[in-house]
Write a protein that holds these residues in place. Structure first.
Motif, short mmCIF file in Angstrom:
data_model
loop_
_atom_site.label_atom_id
_atom_site.label_comp_id
_atom_site.label_asym_id
_atom_site.label_seq_id
_atom_site.Cartn_x
_atom_site.Cartn_y
_atom_site.Cartn_z
N TRP A 188 0.81 -1.11 0.28
CA TRP A 188 -0.04 0.17 -0.22
C TRP A 188 0.88 1.24 0.03
O TRP A 188 0.58 2.26 -0.68
CB TRP A 188 -0.93 -0.04 1.06
N VAL A 189 1.78 1.22 0.70
CA VAL A 189 2.73 2.41 0.77
C VAL A 189 3.52 2.63 -0.54
O VAL A 189 3.61 3.98 -0.90
CB VAL A 189 3.87 2.35 2.05
N GLU A 190 4.02 1.70 -0.96
CA GLU A 190 4.60 1.66 -2.44
C GLU A 190 3.95 2.09 -3.34
O GLU A 190 4.04 3.11 -4.05
CB GLU A 190 5.15 0.27 -2.83
N ALA A 191 2.40 1.64 -3.43
CA ALA A 191 1.46 2.37 -4.29
C ALA A 191 1.00 3.58 -4.19
O ALA A 191 0.50 4.32 -5.16
CB ALA A 191 0.26 1.11 -4.62
N ASN A 192 0.80 3.89 -3.03
CA ASN A 192 0.31 5.19 -2.59
C ASN A 192 0.98 6.46 -1.85
O ASN A 192 0.32 7.44 -1.98
CB ASN A 192 -0.88 5.02 -1.66
N ARG A 193 2.03 6.10 -1.50
CA ARG A 193 3.10 7.26 -0.78
C ARG A 193 4.20 7.22 -1.38
O ARG A 193 5.23 6.71 -0.61
CB ARG A 193 2.74 6.97 0.62
N SER A 194 4.50 7.45 -2.59
CA SER A 194 6.03 7.57 -3.09
C SER A 194 6.73 8.72 -2.46
O SER A 194 8.09 8.46 -2.72
CB SER A 194 5.80 7.63 -4.67
N ASP A 195 6.26 9.36 -1.79
CA ASP A 195 6.86 10.63 -0.97
C ASP A 195 7.49 9.90 0.31
O ASP A 195 8.08 10.69 1.09
CB ASP A 195 6.29 11.71 -0.85
N TRP A 196 7.22 8.69 0.60
CA TRP A 196 7.85 8.06 1.88
C TRP A 196 8.71 6.85 1.50
O TRP A 196 8.32 6.31 0.44
CB TRP A 196 6.85 7.53 2.60
N VAL A 197 9.83 6.76 2.16
CA VAL A 197 10.72 5.57 2.01
C VAL A 197 10.88 4.74 3.24
O VAL A 197 10.52 5.23 4.31
CB VAL A 197 12.13 5.90 1.45
N LEU A 198 11.25 3.33 3.06
CA LEU A 198 11.37 2.69 4.10
C LEU A 198 12.86 2.91 4.72
O LEU A 198 13.62 2.65 3.85
CB LEU A 198 11.20 0.97 4.01
N LYS A 199 12.80 3.55 5.98
CA LYS A 199 14.32 3.76 6.51
C LYS A 199 14.83 2.62 7.05
O LYS A 199 16.12 2.71 7.06
CB LYS A 199 14.04 5.06 7.62
N GLU A 200 14.08 1.77 7.92
CA GLU A 200 14.46 0.56 8.87
C GLU A 200 13.37 -0.38 8.87
O GLU A 200 12.21 0.15 9.15
CB GLU A 200 14.95 1.11 9.93
N HIS A 201 13.99 -1.31 8.85
CA HIS A 201 12.90 -2.86 9.15
C HIS A 201 13.69 -3.44 10.20
O HIS A 201 14.91 -4.11 10.08
CB HIS A 201 12.64 -3.71 8.12
N THR A 202 13.14 -3.78 11.26
CA THR A 202 13.73 -4.39 12.40
C THR A 202 12.99 -5.78 12.86
O THR A 202 11.72 -5.45 13.34
CB THR A 202 13.75 -3.43 13.88
N PRO A 203 13.30 -6.59 12.46
CA PRO A 203 12.52 -8.06 12.79
C PRO A 203 12.57 -8.19 14.27
O PRO A 203 13.20 -7.92 15.18
CB PRO A 203 13.80 -9.20 12.32
N ASN A 204 11.56 -8.93 14.64
CA ASN A 204 11.26 -9.01 16.05
C ASN A 204 11.79 -10.30 16.65
O ASN A 204 11.77 -11.40 16.22
CB ASN A 204 9.54 -9.29 16.28
#
Length: 226
Positions: A188-204
């Motif tokens: 959803w983010v990739e398709a709708n908010r191109s003005d935002w990027v994934l800065k970090e993914h922290t596995p639980n």
């Protein structure tokens, strides 16, 4: 016997379903909003993710992020019963929730804390903050329209960062609770908010969140505005 049952996948899943439906007396699902209002009104809580080791883990990640990135204001959509918030260290916080009972509980709990305020989602009027939070919420948004509206509001309300703590898959589990629907929100983010990027993914690291082949891990995803 308990350990034996855990080792048999089918029996374990059935046992979990019966436990949540009849022992915990989780409300019958009609709509997302009605479910959570009934749950809190009947004395239910925000769930295991807001208590114990899970709450401590989330607080450490979030408090460090707020401090390191000099966050001055935080908005959370889905504040729940406020138990997770007891561990938070935010300069300014506004929590929204669909449940009137949850908002009332939070107002009572933090009555003497002037840095925090709480409102019903319907009262949202365009407020913005440095950081917007979504913690253990997205996989409880059953209706597609509710999910889309929630995501729109989440990103529109953040000026710098959005932190999502959720599963990120479209795969559903067998005998899954009726108030759970996993969603691959990153699409959803990739398709709708191109003005935002994934800065970090922290596995639980907490084993309580590990499902079959770790497909259902609930992780931190930190997005940054560009």
């Amino acid at each position: 016997m308990k350990e034996f049952i855990k080792k048999i996948p089918v029996i374990n899943k059935i046992a979990q379903f019966l436990y949540h439906r009849f022992i915990l007396r989780i409300p019958r699902f009609t709509t997302s909003k009605n479910y959570w209002e009934e749950r809190y009104h009947s004395g239910g809580t925000s769930g295991a993710g807001s208590y114990g080791d899970a709450a401590i883990y989330k607080a450490e990640i979030l408090n460090n992020f707020v401090k390191e990135n000099k966050i001055n204001s935080v908005i959370e959509f889905g504040c729940g019963d406020g138990n997770q918030l007891k561990l938070a260290e935010y300069p300014s916080y506004t929590g929204f929730d669909v449940s009137d009972t949850a908002v009332t509980l939070c107002k009572q709990t933090f009555n003497d804390d002037k840095t925090k305020s709480f409102k019903k989602v319907e009262q949202y009027s365009g407020e913005k903050a440095d950081l917007c939070l979504s913690l253990d919420v997205i996989y409880h948004l059953i209706e597609d329209e509710i999910f889309n509206n929630y995501m729109d509001k989440l990103f529109a309300s953040a000026s710098k960062y959005v932190i999502i703590y959720s599963s990120n898959t479209d795969n559903q589990q067998d005998l899954q609770a009726n108030h759970v629907k996993h969603r691959k929100f990153s699409d959803w983010v990739e398709a709708n908010r191109s003005d935002w990027v994934l800065k970090e993914h922290t596995p639980n690291p907490l084993p309580i969140y590990k499902g079959d082949l770790e497909k259902y891990s609930v992780d931190f995803h930190i997005y940054e505005s560009i």
